[in-house]
Design an enzyme around this catalytic site. Structure first.
Site, PDB file in Angstrom:
ATOM      1  N   TYR A  15      48.969  47.604  47.400  1.00 37.15           N
ATOM      2  CA  TYR A  15      48.869  46.246  47.966  1.00 37.15           C
ATOM      3  C   TYR A  15      49.113  46.257  49.469  1.00 37.15           C
ATOM      4  CZ  TYR A  15      47.878  44.264  43.513  1.00 37.15           C
ATOM      5  OH  TYR A  15      47.226  43.969  42.335  1.00 37.15           O
ATOM      6  N   ARG A  75      45.749  47.012  50.913  1.00 42.43           N
ATOM      7  CA  ARG A  75      44.835  45.865  50.833  1.00 42.43           C
ATOM      8  C   ARG A  75      45.258  44.766  51.804  1.00 42.43           C
ATOM      9  NH1 ARG A  75      44.139  43.976  44.924  1.00 42.43           N
ATOM     10  NH2 ARG A  75      42.652  42.531  45.850  1.00 42.43           N
ATOM     11  N   GLN A  93      39.508  33.160  43.386  1.00 44.91           N
ATOM     12  CA  GLN A  93      40.136  34.267  42.657  1.00 44.91           C
ATOM     13  C   GLN A  93      40.696  35.277  43.665  1.00 44.91           C
ATOM     14  OE1 GLN A  93      37.537  35.535  39.080  1.00 44.91           O
ATOM     15  NE2 GLN A  93      36.116  34.493  40.446  1.00 44.91           N
ATOM     16  N   ASN A  94      40.375  35.067  44.930  1.00 39.78           N
ATOM     17  CA  ASN A  94      40.759  36.032  45.964  1.00 39.78           C
ATOM     18  C   ASN A  94      42.210  35.830  46.377  1.00 39.78           C
ATOM     19  OD1 ASN A  94      38.124  36.831  45.826  1.00 39.78           O
ATOM     20  ND2 ASN A  94      37.466  35.613  47.582  1.00 39.78           N
ATOM     21  N   ASP A 116      43.115  36.904  49.413  1.00 39.69           N
ATOM     22  CA  ASP A 116      43.142  36.903  50.886  1.00 39.69           C
ATOM     23  C   ASP A 116      43.282  35.458  51.387  1.00 39.69           C
ATOM     24  OD1 ASP A 116      39.642  37.428  50.558  1.00 39.69           O
ATOM     25  OD2 ASP A 116      40.513  35.596  51.371  1.00 39.69           O
ATOM     26  N   HIS A 129      44.778  33.554  41.451  1.00 45.24           N
ATOM     27  CA  HIS A 129      45.432  34.845  41.179  1.00 45.24           C
ATOM     28  C   HIS A 129      46.456  35.217  42.232  1.00 45.24           C
ATOM     29  CE1 HIS A 129      41.576  35.757  38.737  1.00 45.24           C
ATOM     30  NE2 HIS A 129      42.479  35.123  38.003  1.00 45.24           N
ATOM     31  N   GLY A 157      29.989  34.647  44.897  1.00 49.68           N
ATOM     32  CA  GLY A 157      30.523  36.005  45.023  1.00 49.68           C
ATOM     33  C   GLY A 157      31.507  36.398  43.929  1.00 49.68           C
ATOM     34  N   THR A 158      31.152  36.068  42.673  1.00 45.14           N
ATOM     35  CA  THR A 158      32.018  36.535  41.590  1.00 45.14           C
ATOM     36  C   THR A 158      31.168  37.052  40.438  1.00 45.14           C
ATOM     37  OG1 THR A 158      33.673  35.909  39.918  1.00 45.14           O
ATOM     38  CG2 THR A 158      32.251  34.138  40.726  1.00 45.14           C
ATOM     39  N   SER A 159      31.655  38.156  39.850  1.00 38.34           N
ATOM     40  CA  SER A 159      30.920  38.740  38.715  1.00 38.34           C
ATOM     41  C   SER A 159      31.189  37.955  37.439  1.00 38.34           C
ATOM     42  CB  SER A 159      31.366  40.191  38.517  1.00 38.34           C
ATOM     43  OG  SER A 159      32.776  40.206  38.241  1.00 38.34           O
TER      44      SER A 159
HETATM   45  C1  BV8 Z   1      45.398  36.983  31.002  1.00 40.33           C
HETATM   46  C2  BV8 Z   1      44.852  39.547  41.432  1.00 40.33           C
HETATM   47  C3  BV8 Z   1      46.728  36.613  29.100  1.00 40.33           C
HETATM   48  C4  BV8 Z   1      45.302  40.960  41.593  1.00 40.33           C
HETATM   49  C5  BV8 Z   1      43.244  39.578  39.600  1.00 40.33           C
HETATM   50  C6  BV8 Z   1      41.877  43.865  27.871  1.00 40.33           C
HETATM   51  C7  BV8 Z   1      43.128  44.263  28.280  1.00 40.33           C
HETATM   52  C8  BV8 Z   1      43.945  43.446  29.078  1.00 40.33           C
HETATM   53  C9  BV8 Z   1      43.483  42.197  29.465  1.00 40.33           C
HETATM   54  C10 BV8 Z   1      42.216  41.831  29.050  1.00 40.33           C
HETATM   55  C11 BV8 Z   1      41.410  42.626  28.270  1.00 40.33           C
HETATM   56  N1  BV8 Z   1      40.237  41.974  28.050  1.00 40.33           N
HETATM   57  C12 BV8 Z   1      40.278  40.786  28.688  1.00 40.33           C
HETATM   58  C13 BV8 Z   1      41.474  40.676  29.276  1.00 40.33           C
HETATM   59  C14 BV8 Z   1      41.930  39.556  30.048  1.00 40.33           C
HETATM   60  C15 BV8 Z   1      41.876  39.959  31.513  1.00 40.33           C
HETATM   61  C16 BV8 Z   1      40.423  40.156  31.924  1.00 40.33           C
HETATM   62  O1  BV8 Z   1      39.718  39.179  32.106  1.00 40.33           O
HETATM   63  N2  BV8 Z   1      40.013  41.408  32.077  1.00 40.33           N
HETATM   64  C17 BV8 Z   1      38.633  41.673  32.436  1.00 40.33           C
HETATM   65  C18 BV8 Z   1      38.592  42.780  33.490  1.00 40.33           C
HETATM   66  C19 BV8 Z   1      37.890  42.073  31.176  1.00 40.33           C
HETATM   67  N3  BV8 Z   1      42.455  38.840  32.215  1.00 40.33           N
HETATM   68  C20 BV8 Z   1      43.768  38.855  32.455  1.00 40.33           C
HETATM   69  O2  BV8 Z   1      44.508  39.777  32.213  1.00 40.33           O
HETATM   70  C21 BV8 Z   1      44.302  37.569  33.050  1.00 40.33           C
HETATM   71  N4  BV8 Z   1      45.460  37.163  32.309  1.00 40.33           N
HETATM   72  O3  BV8 Z   1      44.408  37.052  30.332  1.00 40.33           O
HETATM   73  O4  BV8 Z   1      46.634  36.733  30.508  1.00 40.33           O
HETATM   74  C22 BV8 Z   1      48.058  36.042  28.869  1.00 40.33           C
HETATM   75  C23 BV8 Z   1      48.148  34.727  28.444  1.00 40.33           C
HETATM   76  C24 BV8 Z   1      49.395  34.212  28.200  1.00 40.33           C
HETATM   77  C25 BV8 Z   1      50.535  34.991  28.405  1.00 40.33           C
HETATM   78  C26 BV8 Z   1      50.431  36.300  28.882  1.00 40.33           C
HETATM   79  C27 BV8 Z   1      49.177  36.837  29.124  1.00 40.33           C
HETATM   80  C28 BV8 Z   1      44.725  37.778  34.483  1.00 40.33           C
HETATM   81  C29 BV8 Z   1      43.531  38.122  35.305  1.00 40.33           C
HETATM   82  C30 BV8 Z   1      43.944  38.132  36.763  1.00 40.33           C
HETATM   83  C31 BV8 Z   1      43.948  39.554  37.262  1.00 40.33           C
HETATM   84  N5  BV8 Z   1      44.195  39.558  38.708  1.00 40.33           N
HETATM   85  N6  BV8 Z   1      43.485  39.528  40.916  1.00 40.33           N
HETATM   86  C32 BV8 Z   1      44.521  41.659  42.645  1.00 40.33           C
HETATM   87  O5  BV8 Z   1      43.593  41.082  43.251  1.00 40.33           O
HETATM   88  O6  BV8 Z   1      44.862  42.826  42.889  1.00 40.33           O
HETATM   89  S1  BV8 Z   1      41.641  39.627  39.071  1.00 40.33           S
HETATM   90  C33 BV8 Z   1      40.731  40.269  40.323  1.00 40.33           C
HETATM   91  O7  BV8 Z   1      39.540  40.783  39.747  1.00 40.33           O
HETATM   92  C34 BV8 Z   1      40.256  39.229  41.297  1.00 40.33           C
HETATM   93  O8  BV8 Z   1      41.216  38.264  41.552  1.00 40.33           O
HETATM   94  C35 BV8 Z   1      39.021  38.676  40.657  1.00 40.33           C
HETATM   95  O9  BV8 Z   1      39.334  37.611  39.807  1.00 40.33           O
HETATM   96  C36 BV8 Z   1      38.589  39.822  39.837  1.00 40.33           C
HETATM   97  C37 BV8 Z   1      37.428  40.442  40.537  1.00 40.33           C
HETATM   98  O10 BV8 Z   1      36.367  39.666  40.184  1.00 40.33           O
HETATM   99  P1  BV8 Z   1      35.377  39.146  41.298  1.00 40.33           P
HETATM  100  O11 BV8 Z   1      36.121  38.341  42.303  1.00 40.33           O
HETATM  101  O12 BV8 Z   1      34.277  38.511  40.567  1.00 40.33           O
HETATM  102  O13 BV8 Z   1      34.898  40.451  42.042  1.00 40.33           O
HETATM  103  P2  BV8 Z   1      33.834  41.514  41.508  1.00 40.33           P
HETATM  104  O14 BV8 Z   1      33.933  42.714  42.378  1.00 40.33           O
HETATM  105  O15 BV8 Z   1      33.989  41.640  40.031  1.00 40.33           O
HETATM  106  O16 BV8 Z   1      32.437  40.787  41.766  1.00 40.33           O
HETATM  107  C38 BV8 Z   1      32.014  40.567  43.089  1.00 40.33           C
HETATM  108  C39 BV8 Z   1      30.726  39.776  42.996  1.00 40.33           C
HETATM  109  O17 BV8 Z   1      30.323  39.467  44.333  1.00 40.33           O
HETATM  110  C40 BV8 Z   1      29.597  40.557  42.353  1.00 40.33           C
HETATM  111  O18 BV8 Z   1      28.902  39.713  41.451  1.00 40.33           O
HETATM  112  C41 BV8 Z   1      28.709  40.942  43.541  1.00 40.33           C
HETATM  113  O19 BV8 Z   1      27.344  40.971  43.185  1.00 40.33           O
HETATM  114  C42 BV8 Z   1      28.964  39.799  44.477  1.00 40.33           C
HETATM  115  N7  BV8 Z   1      28.776  40.123  45.890  1.00 40.33           N
HETATM  116  C43 BV8 Z   1      28.885  41.327  46.525  1.00 40.33           C
HETATM  117  N8  BV8 Z   1      28.635  41.165  47.853  1.00 40.33           N
HETATM  118  C44 BV8 Z   1      28.378  39.828  48.046  1.00 40.33           C
HETATM  119  C45 BV8 Z   1      28.476  39.164  46.807  1.00 40.33           C
HETATM  120  N9  BV8 Z   1      28.295  37.850  46.658  1.00 40.33           N
HETATM  121  C46 BV8 Z   1      27.988  37.140  47.778  1.00 40.33           C
HETATM  122  N10 BV8 Z   1      27.876  37.706  49.010  1.00 40.33           N
HETATM  123  C47 BV8 Z   1      28.059  39.029  49.175  1.00 40.33           C
HETATM  124  N11 BV8 Z   1      27.940  39.573  50.413  1.00 40.33           N
END
Ligand code: BV8
Length: 228
Positions: A58, A61, A92-93, A95, A110, A176-178
């Protein structure tokens, strides 16, 4: 005749809106997870197993965020608000680029990397104006400080608040989110049936729900074009 209510634009942003500011996304090939597995750095288990490694991840980052500047997409959203439109940003960011661009109505689903919090009591938060967090840095009650972010497997305390905002949207703009992370991505289901949804993202990805209008453009181009 009372003034007609201003349309409420709700914007859900992800890592992609900050990509053109030089902040790595999560899932791109050069993305954050490319050389770090989530399990190693963004989970509570990782924190208990190897807190120094998590703190280093962190700190790195946070330096990337401090070096970054808001881009045209952040600025276009802030300009809309300045022009009197009702704009609520749910990001979700972790920053602060929306705030540095001038947006005032920003909900960090987040958490925020420029804040530390007690690893015991999440209500004890401390702004990190400079530097990072080291082992031994403690809160007022003597507990180790951690980044004020939501790790995988941790509940998302502000999700309920975000759902209420999404439910009031007259237009939903998704930038900008997947849509890979839950429960964040399920905010799209919280908006009214007839609320139009626009998705700005240069890469078509499978998770975009049907009925979404797609702008396959980078945020820095697509958002200003949409909000001019
Ligand atoms: C919860 C903070 C339950 C930290 C983040 C199996 C095991 C464990 C958990 C799970 C599991 N299956 C599902 C889960 C739930 C899990 C989850 O969803 N996992 C996913 C990966 C499958 N979720 C959780 O764990 C959440 N909590 O479920 O708790 C619970 C309930 C009650 C009590 C106890 C527990 C918590 C999730 C939060 C995690 N923390 N961030 C940190 O940042 O270090 S998430 C983190 O990843 C980000 O915050 C963001 O949300 C995510 C990244 O996603 P995106 O922002 O979409 O980024 P990504 O790279 O994926 O996509 C970028 C997009 O931009 C792309 O589409 C690309 O094409 C596009 N792009 C690129 N360039 C550009 C652009 N767009 C526009 N312009 C450009 N130039």
């Amino acid at each position: 005749m009372g003034e007609s209510p201003r349309p409420h634009l709700v914007v859900l942003t992800g890592a992609g809106i900050s990509a053109e500011s030089g902040i790595q996304t999560f899932r791109a090939s050069d993305g954050l997870w490319a050389d770090h597995s989530v399990e190693e750095v963004a989970t509570l288990e990782a924190w208990h197993r190897d807190p120094e490694r998590v703190l280093r991840f962190y700190d790195a980052r946070r330096e990337q965020v401090r070096r970054a500047r808001p881009n045209a997409a952040h600025r276009a959203l802030a300009a809309l608000e300045a022009q009197g439109f009702r704009v609520s940003i749910i990001t979700q960011n972790i920053d602060d680029l929306h705030e540095r661009a001038g947006s005032r109505d920003v909900l960090h689903l987040h958490g925020e990397i420029l804040q530390a919090r007690s690893s015991v009591d999440p209500r004890l938060r401390y702004p990190l104006r400079r530097g990072g967090i080291r082992l031994g840095d403690v809160c007022d009650k003597g507990s180790q400080l951690r980044p004020d972010v939501v790790w995988f497997g941790e509940s998302v305390p502000r999700f309920g608040e975000a759902c209420e905002i999404a439910a009031e949207a007259d237009l939903l703009l998704v930038v900008g989110t997947s849509l890979a992370v839950m429960p964040a991505a399920s905010l799209l289901d919280q908006v009214g049936m007839d609320v139009p949804c626009v998705l700005v993202d240069p890469e078509a990805h499978a998770l975009a729900p049907p009925g979404v209008t797609r702008f396959d453009q980078p945020a820095g181009k697509g958002v200003p074009a949409l909000t001019r």
